[in-house]
Design a protein around this motif. Structure first.
Motif, PDB file in Angstrom:
ATOM      1  N   PRO A  46       3.841 -15.316 -17.703  1.00 58.20           N
ATOM      2  CA  PRO A  46       4.780 -14.837 -16.691  1.00 58.20           C
ATOM      3  C   PRO A  46       5.448 -13.531 -17.085  1.00 58.20           C
ATOM      4  O   PRO A  46       5.834 -13.341 -18.231  1.00 58.20           O
ATOM      5  CB  PRO A  46       5.793 -15.985 -16.585  1.00 58.20           C
ATOM      6  N   ARG A  47       5.582 -12.649 -16.115  1.00 56.28           N
ATOM      7  CA  ARG A  47       6.173 -11.331 -16.338  1.00 56.28           C
ATOM      8  C   ARG A  47       7.497 -11.145 -15.603  1.00 56.28           C
ATOM      9  O   ARG A  47       8.223 -10.194 -15.894  1.00 56.28           O
ATOM     10  CB  ARG A  47       5.209 -10.245 -15.876  1.00 56.28           C
ATOM     11  N   ALA A  48       7.781 -11.986 -14.626  1.00 58.35           N
ATOM     12  CA  ALA A  48       9.000 -11.834 -13.835  1.00 58.35           C
ATOM     13  C   ALA A  48       9.414 -13.198 -13.325  1.00 58.35           C
ATOM     14  O   ALA A  48       8.581 -14.094 -13.167  1.00 58.35           O
ATOM     15  CB  ALA A  48       8.764 -10.874 -12.670  1.00 58.35           C
ATOM     16  N   ALA A  49      10.704 -13.365 -13.056  1.00 57.12           N
ATOM     17  CA  ALA A  49      11.213 -14.648 -12.563  1.00 57.12           C
ATOM     18  C   ALA A  49      12.443 -14.405 -11.709  1.00 57.12           C
ATOM     19  O   ALA A  49      13.208 -13.471 -11.939  1.00 57.12           O
ATOM     20  CB  ALA A  49      11.541 -15.582 -13.711  1.00 57.12           C
ATOM     21  N   ALA A  50      12.622 -15.275 -10.707  1.00 58.72           N
ATOM     22  CA  ALA A  50      13.803 -15.202  -9.849  1.00 58.72           C
ATOM     23  C   ALA A  50      14.054 -16.568  -9.243  1.00 58.72           C
ATOM     24  O   ALA A  50      13.108 -17.278  -8.875  1.00 58.72           O
ATOM     25  CB  ALA A  50      13.612 -14.169  -8.741  1.00 58.72           C
ATOM     26  N   PHE A  51      15.327 -16.940  -9.151  1.00 67.19           N
ATOM     27  CA  PHE A  51      15.730 -18.159  -8.448  1.00 67.19           C
ATOM     28  C   PHE A  51      16.076 -17.807  -7.012  1.00 67.19           C
ATOM     29  O   PHE A  51      16.657 -16.749  -6.728  1.00 67.19           O
ATOM     30  CB  PHE A  51      16.964 -18.775  -9.100  1.00 67.19           C
ATOM     31  N   ALA A  52      15.746 -18.712  -6.086  1.00 64.57           N
ATOM     32  CA  ALA A  52      16.230 -18.575  -4.721  1.00 64.57           C
ATOM     33  C   ALA A  52      17.750 -18.758  -4.729  1.00 64.57           C
ATOM     34  O   ALA A  52      18.263 -19.640  -5.420  1.00 64.57           O
ATOM     35  CB  ALA A  52      15.576 -19.614  -3.812  1.00 64.57           C
TER      36      ALA A  52
END
Length: 407
Positions: free
Chosen positions: A378-384
């Protein structure tokens, strides 16, 4: 290509190099990946070194910073070596809790979203959580319907080269993208059309973007080492570039009220800035032993999380400029992203060891078992913002994990 043992107990593959930069221990070679020395050239500054590891790269323009990184990379690991990546839930599978703490057990399941033809570099949810935006090395940004995991309209095109960053603002009506073409672009989400001419000023690739919660201020980080502020309503620059990083600026985050900006770079430090004055807000935050590639403020702005090539996540009090608690360890490769859940009760870290880890930021303890990303890491992450849904960029796909309270 030969191999030599270093004083730190780690090996380096001999290629080509410069003892002036690499020092007496490693004359030439690789350190956790390939180290290449670039000759001086006219025009754009050429880095002394380019370090590549698992598809990631860092360019060093300063010999002292290069030596600092190499020294850290060659440092002996703790007895027993680095922890091996743990198998956990992939798409469509559930993972049991690792050590969730009292009343904090979680079950997780995932869905994979595909459509890009190149590596996905960034992800961002719209404020209402209904749309997901992605940026890719295929030169496009895309919007997705979160409920169906299907594309929401045609791809956004216009960047000349890979798109590296994406961010929503103004209630989800405006999307910002940044790319290797050194521009920042603003888009009308409803029409998928550009809102204005590209914003220019960076002299190298735009690597990260962040909006303040109100959408009135946009920050961008460039590989030339500068951070820039923009007024998306004008649109245009706000003041001059914020400079201070020795090497590229890799990540940027704005506090919810927009008053404080955090930037992380290849020089291993986190810098805090007063957005009203463009001046540093206190001394740099030090502690990371490698490039700082990720930063995020908690929803209440009281905690800043950072992650880097030293495989750690660190928590800071951004006002006091001091670390909070202990260093969060467990990853066995570079941390590429950190993200807080909408309620601030969870922190996710995504790393090139193919895992995503969940933490309780109040205690620094892990929550559940690590999640395993099935692709290249994984290179990026975001929570709703409105529900416990986590998006992680993994190769040319995005994995959506839904976090649910376990019975």
């Amino acid at each position: 290509m030969g191999t030599e043992e270093t004083a730190g107990g780690r090996s380096a593959n001999v290629v080509q190099g410069d003892a002036r930069v690499l020092g007496p221990v490693v004359q030439v070679g690789t350190v956790e990946g390939d180290v290449h020395v670039h000759p001086a050239a006219g025009g754009r500054p050429v880095p002394l070194l380019r370090v590549e590891r698992d598809g990631e790269s860092i360019e060093f323009f300063d010999a002292d910073v290069a030596r600092l990184w190499i020294t850290a990379a060659l440092a002996p690991r703790p007895a027993g070596g680095a922890p091996a990546p743990e198998r956990a839930a992939g798409p469509g599978r559930d993972s049991g809790p690792e050590d969730p703490g009292p009343g904090r057990a979680f079950a997780l399941s995932g869905t994979t979203v595909r459509g890009h033809t190149g590596r996905v570099c960034a992800v961002a949810f719209a404020p209402d959580g209904r749309l997901l935006a992605t940026a890719s090395d295929d030169g496009t940004a895309r919007l997705w319907d979160v409920a169906t995991a299907e594309p929401a309209g045609a791809a956004l095109t216009g960047h000349d080269g890979g798109v590296r960053a994406v961010a929503f603002a103004r209630g989800g009506r405006v999307l910002a993208t940044g790319g290797r073409d050194r521009t920042v672009r603003l888009w009308d989400v409803a029409t998928r059309e550009p809102l204005a001419a590209p914003l220019t000023g960076h002299t190298d690739a735009v690597w990260d973007l962040a909006f303040a919660a109100g959408g009135t201020l946009l920050a961008s980080a460039g590989l030339e080492g500068a951070v820039r502020l923009w007024d998306p309503a004008a649109p245009g620059p706000v003041g001059g570039p914020l400079t201070g990083h020795r090497g590229g600026a890799d990540t940027v985050a704005l506090s919810p009220d927009g008053r404080l900006l955090a930037s992380g770079g290849e020089d291993t430090v986190v810098r805090l800035w007063d957005t009203a004055t463009g001046r540093p807000a206190g001394a740099p935050l030090t502690g990371h032993r490698g490039a700082v590639r990720a930063a995020a403020f908690s929803p209440d702005g009281r905690v800043l999380a950072t992650g880097g090539w030293d495989e750690t996540v660190r928590l800071w009090d951004p006002v006091a400029g001091q670390p909070l608690g202990t260093v969060l360890t467990g990853h066995s490769n570079a941390v590429r992203a950190v993200a807080f859940s909408g309620d601030g009760r969870l922190l996710a870290s995504a790393a090139m060891d193919h895992t995503v880890r969940l933490w309780d930021p109040a205690t620094g303890r892990p929550v559940g078992a690590p999640l395993t990303a099935p692709g290249r890491g994984p290179r990026a992450a975001a929570f709703a913002p409105t529900e416990p849904l986590l998006a992680c960029a993994d190769g040319d796909a995005v994995v959506l994990w839904r976090v649910q309270a376990a019975p």
